[in-house]
Scaffold this motif. Structure first.
Motif, PDB file in Angstrom:
ATOM      1  N   GLY A   3       0.815  -1.213   0.000  1.00 34.22           N
ATOM      2  CA  GLY A   3       0.000   0.000   0.000  1.00 34.22           C
ATOM      3  C   GLY A   3       0.847   1.261   0.000  1.00 34.22           C
ATOM      4  O   GLY A   3       0.538   2.222  -0.706  1.00 34.22           O
ATOM      5  N   SER A  42       0.625   3.727  -3.194  1.00 32.32           N
ATOM      6  CA  SER A  42       0.086   5.062  -2.943  1.00 32.32           C
ATOM      7  C   SER A  42       1.134   6.148  -3.168  1.00 32.32           C
ATOM      8  O   SER A  42       0.817   7.228  -3.663  1.00 32.32           O
ATOM      9  CB  SER A  42      -0.486   5.158  -1.524  1.00 32.32           C
ATOM     10  OG  SER A  42       0.528   4.961  -0.562  1.00 32.32           O
ATOM     11  N   PHE A  70       0.269   8.945  -5.868  1.00 37.15           N
ATOM     12  CA  PHE A  70       0.125  10.318  -5.398  1.00 37.15           C
ATOM     13  C   PHE A  70       1.150  11.236  -6.043  1.00 37.15           C
ATOM     14  O   PHE A  70       0.810  12.253  -6.662  1.00 37.15           O
ATOM     15  CB  PHE A  70       0.241  10.365  -3.871  1.00 37.15           C
ATOM     16  CG  PHE A  70       0.079  11.744  -3.309  1.00 37.15           C
ATOM     17  CD1 PHE A  70      -1.179  12.308  -3.206  1.00 37.15           C
ATOM     18  CD2 PHE A  70       1.178  12.473  -2.898  1.00 37.15           C
ATOM     19  CE1 PHE A  70      -1.340  13.581  -2.689  1.00 37.15           C
ATOM     20  CE2 PHE A  70       1.032  13.743  -2.381  1.00 37.15           C
ATOM     21  CZ  PHE A  70      -0.232  14.302  -2.281  1.00 37.15           C
TER      22      PHE A  70
END
Length: 67
Positions: free
Chosen positions: A19, A23, A27
């Protein structure tokens, strides 16, 4: 059955690491992509991806590497 909590903890750690990596890439890569469109450049998405991966690896090291 004594190994089940340990296996579950390791599985949760792997999902947390996954994760963080995904991410970070999404991002910061997204910020780089948006900056590329705003400034009319083509290299900021690569910089964003590198920053995202570096930041994600640093967070993984902070959370799991120092234990």
């Amino acid at each position: 059955m004594t190994h089940e909590p340990s296996n579950r903890r390791e599985e949760n750690a792997l999902w947390s690491i996954f994760g963080y990596l995904v991410s970070g890439l999404l991002f910061w890569g997204g910020i780089g992509w948006a900056a590329d469109h705003f400034f009319g450049t083509t290299y900021l998405v690569l910089i964003g991806l590198l920053v995202g991966m570096g930041g994600a690896l640093y967070l993984v090291w902070l959370r799991f590497g120092r234990e």
